[in-house]
Design an enzyme around this catalytic site. Structure first.
Site, PDB file in Angstrom:
ATOM      1  N   TYR A 137       0.833  -1.200   0.000  1.00  0.00           N
ATOM      2  CA  TYR A 137       0.000   0.000   0.000  1.00  0.00           C
ATOM      3  C   TYR A 137       0.870   1.253   0.000  1.00  0.00           C
ATOM      4  O   TYR A 137       0.712   2.145  -0.849  1.00  0.00           O
ATOM      5  CB  TYR A 137      -0.932   0.007   1.211  1.00  0.00           C
TER       6      TYR A 137
ATOM      7  N   LYS B  24       1.282   3.946  -3.047  1.00  0.00           N
ATOM      8  CA  LYS B  24       0.874   5.336  -2.835  1.00  0.00           C
ATOM      9  C   LYS B  24       2.026   6.281  -3.164  1.00  0.00           C
ATOM     10  O   LYS B  24       1.805   7.395  -3.656  1.00  0.00           O
ATOM     11  CB  LYS B  24       0.410   5.543  -1.394  1.00  0.00           C
TER      12      LYS B  24
END
Length: 386
Positions: free
Chosen positions: A150, A154
């Protein structure tokens, strides 16, 4: 921006079915903006009359082009894999966070949308190292230093968003201005991701300990984060001399707080006892590592919810906080004071809280036994040294 100018605006919010996207949309709607929420799932809450919801997927460029056509600004809040077992679904995280962001940028260029505000995270800089009073001059964490996909995706997405600032729109009709807001952990009444997990742990008797050495972190109330997004969108206009174009900003409530003490009003406000037992960070990290390892092997048949992931252990147990002076100076961001007491009251009024029944603390014991048993089985498959 005047109310008459806002009334002429149409904005699209990707991730509009989520807690923050929905709240942002409602606030903009109250200011007279025409709001379109775009998400793969519908909001849990009722939509005020006048807000439009379009069901779709950021992995589809054509769907994005259809929904953003005619918009003056896009708020790209959609993401996947922030916490829990979602954090271990690597391919889906990559598809939504990276390719989805590439798609929304391309859709803006193809349909002449002049502004995009990207909702980012502290995690593009933080990966388990202690950071005190960091600012936007800090470099991105190296790609091989992330413990979760994640945070890595990002980072890739934010770098792409800022790189595409000043990209020429289709038919030479102008330029796309972009910026990124690196948000602290979000909280607020009705928050749907982090707080329900904490409450679930309380209900199961699993919130038995804290860890780390007085970890100081930051949070951001949903209303403060909404304010930052609206200010950022305005700072991408000619009236504000495009001051935010191509820029990242850290966004939080301000001063750092002890991560676990921050939640004490919620824990005690719902009638539970705040834990006094403290474990070393290294022990909890090892447990999270073991849990992820087991999840990797058995997730095809049992996609269980980890108690904690390694990234969550770092996020909650290691000191890291950042200055917000740049957002204050360039965007005019001034966070308002909020407390967890108000949030605890909301959850209490909605049926949460300690019930007159025995807490099933053996949930944690069974989870540990399960992990140990699976570990033994997996180790038995390894070849012997003989």
């Amino acid at each position: 921006m005047s109310s008459s100018q806002r009334a002429k605006e149409t904005v699209v919010i990707t991730g509009g079915g989520g807690y923050f996207g929905h709240r942002l949309g409602c606030t903009l709607h109250e200011k007279g903006v025409h709001v379109i929420l775009f998400d793969i799932r519908k909001p849990d809450q009722e939509l005020p009359e006048g807000i439009h919801f379009v069901q779709g997927d950021v992995r589809s460029l054509s769907q994005l082009e259809d929904v953003v056509a005619g918009a003056s600004c896009v708020f790209h809040t959609a993401s996947y894999g922030m916490s829990g077992k979602e954090q271990l679904h690597r391919q889906k995280i990559e598809a939504i966070n990276v390719r989805g962001t590439e798609n929304i940028i391309q859709a803006c260029i193809n349909t002449n949308v002049p502004r995009l505000v990207y909702t980012s995270t502290f995690n593009v800089i933080f990966g388990g190292q202690t950071i005190r009073d960091g600012d936007e001059s800090l470099p991105y964490l190296p790609q091989d230093a992330f413990v979760d996909n994640y945070s890595r995706t990002k980072t890739v997405a934010e770098m792409f968003v800022l790189k595409m600032n000043n990209q020429e729109l289709k038919n030479n009709s102008g330029f796309l201005r972009t910026c990124s807001l690196r948000a602290a952990g979000i909280y607020g009444p009705g928050e749907q991701r982090h707080l329900p997990r904490i409450i679930s742990a309380l209900e199961k008797g699993m919130f038995l300990f804290v860890y780390g050495d007085n970890p100081l972190v930051q949070f951001v109330h949903v209303d403060n984060l909404i304010s930052a997004h609206i200010l950022a969108a305005e700072a991408l206009t000619s009236e504000k001399k495009y001051i935010a174009a191509g820029q990242p900003y850290f966004i939080s409530d301000g001063p750092p707080v002890n991560n676990f003490e921050f939640f004490r009003p919620l824990v005690e406000g719902l009638g539970y006892k705040f834990p006094s037992l403290r474990f070393p960070l290294s022990l909890v990290y090892f447990f999270a590592f073991l849990t992820e390892w087991i999840h990797f092997f058995i997730s095809p048949v049992c996609d269980f919810q980890p108690i904690l992931t390694r990234a969550e252990v770092f996020k909650t147990g290691v000191t890291h906080y950042f200055k917000i002076e740049k957002a204050t100076r360039e965007l005019g961001f001034e966070p308002q004071p909020f407390t967890m007491q108000d949030v605890a009251e909301w959850f209490k009024n909605h049926g949460y809280g300690k019930q007159d029944k025995k807490i099933k603390s053996n949930y944690l014991i069974w989870d540990i036994i399960f992990i140990l048993l699976v570990t033994v089985v997996l180790l038995s498959w390894l070849p012997s040294s003989e």
